[in-house]
Design an enzyme around this catalytic site. Structure first.
Site, mmCIF file in Angstrom:
data_model
loop_
_atom_site.group_PDB
_atom_site.id
_atom_site.type_symbol
_atom_site.label_atom_id
_atom_site.label_comp_id
_atom_site.label_asym_id
_atom_site.label_seq_id
_atom_site.Cartn_x
_atom_site.Cartn_y
_atom_site.Cartn_z
ATOM 1 N N ASP A 79 17.116 36.184 1.187
ATOM 2 C CA ASP A 79 17.999 37.067 0.524
ATOM 3 C C ASP A 79 18.745 38.250 1.458
ATOM 4 O O ASP A 79 18.376 38.691 2.182
ATOM 5 C CB ASP A 79 16.889 37.925 -0.379
ATOM 6 C CG ASP A 79 17.844 38.967 -1.135
ATOM 7 O OD1 ASP A 79 18.967 39.254 -1.032
ATOM 8 O OD2 ASP A 79 17.277 39.119 -2.464
ATOM 9 N N HIS A 106 19.988 35.663 -2.786
ATOM 10 C CA HIS A 106 20.064 36.854 -3.676
ATOM 11 C C HIS A 106 20.253 36.355 -5.305
ATOM 12 O O HIS A 106 21.228 36.571 -5.710
ATOM 13 C CB HIS A 106 20.856 37.982 -3.540
ATOM 14 C CG HIS A 106 20.693 39.184 -4.129
ATOM 15 N ND1 HIS A 106 19.371 39.957 -3.953
ATOM 16 C CD2 HIS A 106 21.548 39.906 -4.868
ATOM 17 C CE1 HIS A 106 19.666 41.081 -4.569
ATOM 18 N NE2 HIS A 106 20.945 41.124 -5.277
ATOM 19 N N SER A 138 17.623 42.885 -9.080
ATOM 20 C CA SER A 138 18.098 43.544 -8.062
ATOM 21 C C SER A 138 18.043 45.066 -8.395
ATOM 22 O O SER A 138 17.068 45.808 -8.760
ATOM 23 C CB SER A 138 19.605 43.429 -7.635
ATOM 24 O OG SER A 138 20.061 43.956 -6.436
#
Length: 231
Positions: A178, A211, A121
């Site tokens: 996600d 995610h 991320s």
């Protein structure tokens, strides 16, 4: 800016390679410290590796109502490439990652071509940008659920001073569901870096993954690391 890190040195003998991996928003280096054990259990890589998991500083984060949390840069609006961006904080963190690369090379004599940077991320965003800005060639880059919040700035900086990693292997992985960093945002990021000239970037799609990093994705990452470390 200097930051601490979780360090897991190579077992038994001097390291021949290094993996430097940056965590995501609100996490810590410890949150990814299980990765060396996973690599070991795979029995795919024999060469000794130094692992470094830097800890982001705690800074006020706008989407956290201004309260401090571990972050590589401030986020004003989650998952929106067109929102206001913390350009200064972003590039400060790129400099931090550069320092960790140099440390592994200068202090531990790891060949630059055996150093892999990466992240999840926010950490992936920093890793991709750092690769683009480096004036030294390294082994590879792993970007999981990554994005590029500073598209214009990266393009401008790269065009003024193109890096040397245009053919360095890049593994980018993203889940199709996600909810934090939209799959399309990840895909657009890969297209941006390809347009800049990174011809050895592979974008890997993981169906039904949110995610996070799935077992399949992590297995692919280990194979990617092996190809660089043992070539």
């Amino acid at each position: 800016m200097s930051v601490s890190a979780i360090r897991i040195p190579a077992n038994g003998s001097s390291a021949k390679a290094a993996v430097i991996f940056l965590h995501g928003l609100g996490d810590s280096g410890d949150g990814w410290s299980w990765l060396p054990q996973l690599v070991s259990q795979s029995k795919l890589i024999n060469d000794p590796i130094n692992y470094v998991f830097p800890n982001a500083p705690k800074i006020p984060v706008t989407i956290n109502n201004g309260f401090a949390m571990p972050a590589w840069f401030d986020i004003y609006e989650l998952g929106n490439p067109h929102a206001k961006q913390d350009v200064t904080g972003f590039f400060k963190s790129c400099e931090v990652l550069k320092e960790f690369i140099l440390e592994q090379h200068n202090k531990f004599n790891i060949p630059l071509e055996k150093i892999i940077i990466g992240g999840f991320s926010q950490g992936a965003a920093i890793s991709l940008a750092t690769l683009a800005l480096l004036d030294t060639k390294i082994g590879g880059c792993v970007a999981l659920s990554g994005f590029c919040p500073v598209r214009n700035e990266i393009t401008d900086r790269y065009n003024k001073n193109p890096g040397v990693n245009f053919d360095t292997p890049i593994f980018q992985g993203h889940g199709t569901v996600d909810p934090v960093i939209n799959y399309d945002y990840g895909k657009q990021t890969s297209e941006l870096y390809k347009q800049l000239g990174f011809k050895n970037l592979k974008f890997n799609t993981y169906e039904g993954v949110a995610h996070s990093a799935s077992e399949e994705e992590l297995a692919d990452v280990i194979k990617f690391i092996k190809n660089i470390v043992e070539k």
